[in-house]
Design a protein around this motif. Structure first.
Motif, PDB file in Angstrom:
ATOM      1  N   SER A  11      25.378  57.223  50.639  1.00  0.00           N
ATOM      2  CA  SER A  11      26.779  57.091  51.004  1.00  0.00           C
ATOM      3  C   SER A  11      27.021  57.663  52.404  1.00  0.00           C
ATOM      4  CB  SER A  11      27.667  57.824  49.993  1.00  0.00           C
ATOM      5  OG  SER A  11      27.488  57.275  48.701  1.00  0.00           O
ATOM      6  N   THR A  13      28.677  59.440  55.805  1.00  0.00           N
ATOM      7  CA  THR A  13      29.453  60.616  56.190  1.00  0.00           C
ATOM      8  C   THR A  13      30.336  60.217  57.371  1.00  0.00           C
ATOM      9  OG1 THR A  13      27.741  62.165  55.474  1.00  0.00           O
ATOM     10  CG2 THR A  13      29.365  62.970  57.062  1.00  0.00           C
ATOM     11  N   LYS A  60      35.784  56.078  52.383  1.00  0.00           N
ATOM     12  CA  LYS A  60      35.188  56.847  51.285  1.00  0.00           C
ATOM     13  C   LYS A  60      35.553  56.245  49.927  1.00  0.00           C
ATOM     14  CE  LYS A  60      37.026  60.728  49.949  1.00  0.00           C
ATOM     15  NZ  LYS A  60      37.449  62.149  49.794  1.00  0.00           N
ATOM     16  N   GLU A  61      36.806  55.801  49.784  1.00  0.00           N
ATOM     17  CA  GLU A  61      37.236  55.234  48.508  1.00  0.00           C
ATOM     18  C   GLU A  61      36.492  53.945  48.181  1.00  0.00           C
ATOM     19  OE1 GLU A  61      41.832  56.955  48.402  1.00  0.00           O
ATOM     20  OE2 GLU A  61      41.429  54.913  49.108  1.00  0.00           O
ATOM     21  N   GLY A  64      32.231  55.511  48.820  1.00  0.00           N
ATOM     22  CA  GLY A  64      31.788  56.864  48.490  1.00  0.00           C
ATOM     23  C   GLY A  64      31.505  57.643  49.763  1.00  0.00           C
ATOM     24  N   GLY A  65      30.821  58.760  49.607  1.00  0.00           N
ATOM     25  CA  GLY A  65      30.458  59.551  50.774  1.00  0.00           C
ATOM     26  C   GLY A  65      31.375  60.730  50.979  1.00  0.00           C
ATOM     27  N   GLU A  66      31.421  61.212  52.215  1.00  0.00           N
ATOM     28  CA  GLU A  66      32.130  62.453  52.543  1.00  0.00           C
ATOM     29  C   GLU A  66      32.916  62.277  53.841  1.00  0.00           C
ATOM     30  OE1 GLU A  66      30.955  67.195  52.941  1.00  0.00           O
ATOM     31  OE2 GLU A  66      29.573  65.683  53.714  1.00  0.00           O
ATOM     32  N   VAL A  67      34.097  62.883  53.879  1.00  0.00           N
ATOM     33  CA  VAL A  67      34.919  62.900  55.086  1.00  0.00           C
ATOM     34  C   VAL A  67      35.007  64.329  55.589  1.00  0.00           C
ATOM     35  CG1 VAL A  67      37.209  62.513  56.068  1.00  0.00           C
ATOM     36  CG2 VAL A  67      36.275  60.890  54.399  1.00  0.00           C
ATOM     37  N   ASP A  90      37.096  66.075  52.716  1.00  0.00           N
ATOM     38  CA  ASP A  90      36.305  66.905  51.810  1.00  0.00           C
ATOM     39  C   ASP A  90      35.898  68.241  52.422  1.00  0.00           C
ATOM     40  OD1 ASP A  90      35.853  64.827  49.636  1.00  0.00           O
ATOM     41  OD2 ASP A  90      35.061  63.772  51.385  1.00  0.00           O
ATOM     42  N   ASP A 163      27.541  50.542  54.115  1.00  0.00           N
ATOM     43  CA  ASP A 163      26.954  51.853  54.387  1.00  0.00           C
ATOM     44  C   ASP A 163      26.079  51.877  55.632  1.00  0.00           C
ATOM     45  OD1 ASP A 163      24.787  50.426  53.534  1.00  0.00           O
ATOM     46  OD2 ASP A 163      24.238  51.779  51.905  1.00  0.00           O
TER      47      ASP A 163
END
Length: 277
Positions: A11, A13, A60-61, A64-67, A90, A163
């Motif tokens: 996912s 970033t 992200k929604e 997935g992954g990270e903010v 996040d 991705d």
């Protein structure tokens, strides 16, 4: 395939630089120093950065992954980062050190780029088009150049996400261009790209209790002469506010044809219309 500075997982970033700015309707200018007197108005997150954050959260929604949000400023800039956590980020990092003060766009971009390199990985950086207190639109593209990654400016729409890449509509010189960027990459977004969400009360409460990481000069391992005022090749020598021009009203009375002829003569003299003799 994951390359240098790419996330190690499946996912992505997404990194979003956030700036705390004064309310520009209330702020006053320090003419002698050529700076905005930030103490004269309430501070708030830069509006364009909220569009950038919203786009990151949408990313992200979907995938997935990270903010991760990053802000450079004094300790009170922490409030802008807490707001970003309430809106879906996040992780939040504050770059705060006296050495960072007085930075122009170049020194700001350099400090932010060093901080982004310090992260374990990143895939996409999303910046607001500009800040309302500077209005240059330079920091985002400068970050991309310093990191050596592709970028697209003035993004008004995101048409595809995955991705490994992103496809966007970029509005430049009165035309719209479609570009696809492979990661890692950077985009700057306009206010047309989305409508930022309003955080819920429970999210604000959670954000108040969240940890804000703080990095200073030593954490970034950078020469003090390269950041802040010392590292800024540009400075404002003078601020000049253009005087307001009051509109002049005229009333043409009398018979309609005569009044119209006088109006046209006036417009002709002012070069609004031609050939009104």
């Amino acid at each position: 395939m994951k390359g240098e500075n790419r996330g190690s997982g499946d996912s992505p970033t997404v990194v979003v630089p956030i700036k705390q700015v004064p309310d520009m309707d209330e702020v006053e200018f320090d003419r002698e120093r050529g700076r905005i007197d930030r103490s004269t108005a309430e501070a708030e997150p830069n509006p364009f950065d909220l569009n950038a954050l919203e786009e990151a959260v949408l990313f992200k929604e979907e995938l997935g992954g990270e903010v991760i949000t990053i802000s450079m400023g004094p300790p009170q800039a922490e409030s802008a980062l807490r707001d970003s956590l309430a809106r879906g980020a996040d992780r939040a990092i504050l770059l705060s050190d006296k050495a960072f003060g007085g930075a122009d766009t170049w020194a700001t971009a350099l400090t932010l780029s060093i901080a982004i390199r310090k992260l374990e990985s990143y895939d996409l950086i999303i910046c607001g088009e500009k800040t309302v207190d500077g209005d240059t639109g330079q920091v985002g593209p400068e970050i991309a150049e310093l990191l050596g990654i592709p970028h697209a400016a003035y993004v008004s729409g995101v048409t595809e996400r995955d991705d490994g890449s992103i496809k966007v509509n970029s509005d430049v010189w009165g035309k719209t261009f479609t570009r696809k960027l492979d990661f890692p990459g950077l985009i700057t977004v306009t206010k047309d790209v989305n409508m930022p969400r309003i955080p819920l009360f429970r999210d604000k409460k959670r954000a108040r209790e969240a940890e804000i990481e703080t990095w200073g000069l030593e954490d970034l391992d950078v020469d003090e002469e390269k950041v802040g005022f010392n590292g800024s090749p540009t400075s404002v020598k003078e601020i000049e506010i253009a005087p307001e021009v009051n509109r002049e009203g005229k009333v043409f009375k009398g018979e309609v044809r005569q009044a119209t002829a006088r109006l046209l003569r006036e417009l002709s003299q002012d070069r609004v219309v031609e050939g009104a003799e």
